[in-house]
Design an enzyme around this catalytic site. Structure first.
Site, PDB file in Angstrom:
ATOM      1  CG  ASP A  82     -13.381  -7.029   3.207  1.00  0.00           C
ATOM      2  OD1 ASP A  82     -13.088  -6.267   4.154  1.00  0.00           O
ATOM      3  OD2 ASP A  82     -13.852  -6.622   2.121  1.00  0.00           O
ATOM      4  CE1 TYR A 113      -3.465  -2.694   0.704  1.00  0.00           C
ATOM      5  CE2 TYR A 113      -4.629  -0.666   1.208  1.00  0.00           C
ATOM      6  CZ  TYR A 113      -4.638  -2.006   0.908  1.00  0.00           C
ATOM      7  OH  TYR A 113      -5.844  -2.652   0.814  1.00  0.00           O
ATOM      8  CG  ASP A 128      -2.061 -20.390  -0.605  1.00  0.00           C
ATOM      9  OD1 ASP A 128      -1.462 -20.293   0.492  1.00  0.00           O
ATOM     10  OD2 ASP A 128      -1.636 -21.084  -1.551  1.00  0.00           O
ATOM     11  CE  LYS A 185       1.782 -17.895  -2.144  1.00  0.00           C
ATOM     12  NZ  LYS A 185       0.852 -19.047  -2.101  1.00  0.00           N
TER      13      LYS A 185
END
Ligand code: IPM
Ligand code: MG
Length: 356
Positions: free
Chosen positions: A251, A142, A223, A191
């Site tokens: 979310d 970001y 994942d 990851k």
């Protein structure tokens, strides 16, 4: 005690839900002998309309001088076609960066009276769910270097994920500290099978873990974490993760509670300063119609009392009042179900105040 709170109603339903939250805080002040001074400032689409900027300097200055910030929501279709740095969402990133809000706490708590809203089978969820996502908020992709350039196939764009030891260390600490007050389990999501930044992340989290021997730590690839949240959400207590993974997983976790209109959040800086906002967006379609659910914002105010002002009893009073009103069967449209009593923004606000 005396507290200065900057309020950013923002766009869409923002003003509706912030209004009710201020009333709740006023009632808390009256009951427990505190004074909350509110200063309203502009950010988001409404700021673009009035000043041409999504985040005016005056807003940043007033927020910095306050003890905490309460934010409703920003954004809406009206401003969707503006360039990236002029969009309302830019106000959020600007506030996070300018105010140093590196730690984002997003609890996904299934309220028992709303159990049926959970989309998972009852045997997976049991009768409760309580996960805390701790998202790094001022680093990673970001805030990393980005741009356009010419590459092998012509024009291309890039964004970069960068994390320093210091940034990982401080967010990991927030996660472990939170776990110490909860079920003493941290899942660090990365990851690391692919990303170098994740390998650093994992190593630093391991180091920080040494200071918290009572906390059980495990690592999970993002994942797999996305899958495990659906398969067996009860295995999680605190999830600590990067800015982008946290955006996505929070979310997903919120949906487990079935009602995004119920979820608060805290974005904390070093020290006690923080910005508090609901997780949901600005819902422009129902703005100003006394239909919005103010509970996520009211619960965000409870987090403010807890994390910025150290007022645990007052925070719990708000949370208990919300639970009671739900138990009595009152619902706003977004969480309405058969046999319940449908009420508006103002009514549910008042019902919560009555329980305080
Ligand atoms: C969030 C939102 C923001 C984010 C957007 C609106 C910039 O999705 O707070 O999760 O991606 O951080
Ligand atoms: Mg998001």
């Amino acid at each position: 005690m005396n507290f200065n709170i900057a309020t950013i109603p923002g766009d869409g339903i923002g003003p509706d839900i912030v209004e009710q939250t201020i009333l709740v805080l006023d009632k808390i002040g009256e009951k427990y002998g505190h004074r909350f001074n509110f200063t309203e400032v502009l950010a988001g689409g409404v700021a673009i309309d009035k000043t041409g900027e999504p985040l005016p300097q005056e807003t940043i200055d007033i927020c910095k001088k306050s003890d905490a910030v309460l934010l409703g929501a920003v954004g809406g279709p009206k401003w969707d076609n503006l360039p990236g740095d002029k969009r309302p969402e830019k106000a959020l990133l600007g506030l996070r960066g300018e105010l140093g809000l590196f730690a984002n706490l997003r609890p996904a708590l299934l309220h028992k009276p709303l159990k049926d809203a959970c989309p998972l089978k009852a045997e997976i969820i049991g009768d409760s769910l309580d996960i805390l996502v701790v998202r790094e908020l001022t680093g990673g992709i970001y805030f990393g270097e980005r741009g356009r350039r010419t590459g092998k196939y012509g024009e291309e764009a890039y964004d970069t994920e960068t994390y320093s030891v210091k940034e990982v260390e401080r967010i990991a600490r927030v996660g472990f500290e939170a776990a110490m007050k909860r079920n003493k389990k941290v899942t660090s999501v990365d990851k690391a099978n692919i990303l170098e930044s994740s390998r650093l992340w994992r190593a630093v989290v391991e180091e920080v873990a040494k200071d918290y021997p009572q906390v059980e730590l495990n690592h999970m690839y993002v994942d797999n974490a996305a899958m495990q949240l659906i398969r067996n959400p009860k295995q999680f207590d605190v999830i600590v993760t990067s800015n982008m993974f946290g955006d996505i997983l929070s979310d997903e976790a919120s949906m487990l509670t079935g009602s995004i209109g119920m979820l608060p959040s805290a974005s904390l800086a070093e020290g006690s300063f923080g910005l508090y906002e609901p997780i949901h967006g600005s819902a422009p379609d129902i703005a100003g119609q006394n239909k919005a659910n103010p509970i996520a914002t009211i619960l965000s105010a409870a987090m403010m009392l807890r994390y910025s002002f150290g007022l645990e009893e007052e925070a719990q009073a708000i949370e208990n009042a919300v639970t009671k009103v739900l138990e009595q069967g009152y619902r706003t449209g977004d969480i309405m179900s058969e046999g319940m009593k449908l009420v508006g923004t103002k009514e549910i606000g008042q019902l919560i105040i009555n329980e305080l």
